[in-house]
Scaffold this motif. Structure first.
Motif, short mmCIF file in Angstrom:
data_model
loop_
_atom_site.label_atom_id
_atom_site.label_comp_id
_atom_site.label_asym_id
_atom_site.label_seq_id
_atom_site.Cartn_x
_atom_site.Cartn_y
_atom_site.Cartn_z
N VAL A 44 21.07 35.57 54.74
CA VAL A 44 19.75 34.97 54.97
C VAL A 44 19.40 34.89 56.46
N TRP A 69 14.27 31.38 51.94
CA TRP A 69 15.21 32.45 51.59
C TRP A 69 16.56 31.80 51.30
N PRO A 91 19.82 38.28 49.47
CA PRO A 91 18.80 37.30 49.85
C PRO A 91 17.71 37.25 48.79
N TRP A 93 14.05 35.17 47.54
CA TRP A 93 12.94 34.32 47.96
C TRP A 93 12.68 33.25 46.91
N ARG A 116 18.06 29.78 54.46
CA ARG A 116 17.69 30.17 55.82
C ARG A 116 17.28 28.93 56.61
#
Length: 286
Positions: A44, A69, A91, A93, A116
């Motif tokens: 991330v 993320w 990763p 979303w 993230r």
């Protein structure tokens, strides 16, 4: 913010620990499987040492108040994000309000979630890790907890996915000679390196307790307490080895027959009660 709807059997915040305080009696702590946490952070775009969530045997439900993320690594679990299947080792979303459901692992024991920006709970002695031995750091997660997320840096997300590691059924782990190997008989050394051991249910983040051949000593008496490191294989008077994990005490008074390699540490941190393991002298192991 990340809202903890259900933490699973045992979930804690972990980073790479708080080294440098052993002289004060403070364990290093940190992720049991550092390899998995650092990989989740890289996926991330975080620095490797950012704090994430360590789940023991999955079972968590988390809601993301803001879009983020995220990446999940370690013991492979089924994932559902916003009602749809999601992939590990990639990763992903998470839209605002999305709920992430992490099931029980199909192999291994500990799963890691990185977001993230990192989980930005209050640091204690330079680390956000929970230490199960001393109680330092944030407590284990509970339903209703809200976890702040830090500001994302400018590191880009550069990969779409990476392959996960294998989880062998009966791994063979490399061990370097311990400082007190000479305290054990030749028969004990042959048994330690030549027979399988079983992970017992008494294992935790302090240490992995093993069931198998009893390791007999070659000399009587006890040694003064001396410094211990993560991966040390300490043998109490009952002859049943204990492999120290990150929350181990900084000192110990039982002889250390060997020390696991760093690669082997990541493997033993993922073994469940009932799993078997073998040891071999030298080399990277696993």
């Amino acid at each position: 913010m990340i809202d903890v709807l259900a933490p699973g059997p045992y979930a804690t915040i972990q980073d790479l620990g708080r080294p440098g305080y052993a002289h004060l009696g403070v364990p290093r702590s940190g992720a049991a499987d550092e390899r998995a946490l650092t990989l989740a952070n890289r996926l991330v775009g975080n620095p490797e040492g950012h704090a994430g969530i360590e789940l023991t045997f999955g079972g968590a439900r988390l809601r993301f108040a803001d879009p983020a993320w995220v990446a999940v690594t370690g013991a492979p679990c089924p994932l559902r994000l916003a009602g749809r299947a999601a992939e590990m080792y990639a990763p992903v979303w998470a839209p605002a309000g999305a709920e992430l459901v992490i099931g029980a692992p199909v192999a291994g024991l500990r799963t890691y979630l990185a977001v993230r920006g990192g989980v930005e709970v209050e640091a204690v002695l330079g680390s956000r890790s929970h230490d199960s031995l001393s109680g330092l750091g944030p407590p284990p997660l509970r339903p209703g907890d809200r976890l702040p997320v830090g500001v994302a840096g400018d590191r880009p997300i550069t990969v779409d996915a990476v392959p996960g590691p294998a989880f062998p059924a009966a791994p063979v782990l490399g061990v370097l000679p311990g400082p007190r190997e000479d305290w054990f008989t030749e028969e004990a050394l042959r048994a330690f390196y030549g027979t399988p051991y079983e992970i017992t249910p008494e294992s935790n983040r302090v240490g992995v307790r093993l069931r198998g051949a009893t390791l007999h000593r070659a000399r009587e008496g006890e040694i003064p307490s001396e410094g211990m490191v993560t991966g040390a294989v300490q043998v109490p008077p009952d002859g049943r080895p204990i492999v120290f994990l990150p929350d181990h005490p900084p000192t110990g008074g039982y002889p250390v027959i060997g020390v696991l390699t760093s690669r082997a540490l990541a493997v033993i941190a993922q073994l469940r009660p009932g799993d078997q393991v073998r040891f071999r002298p030298g080399g990277p192991g696993a």
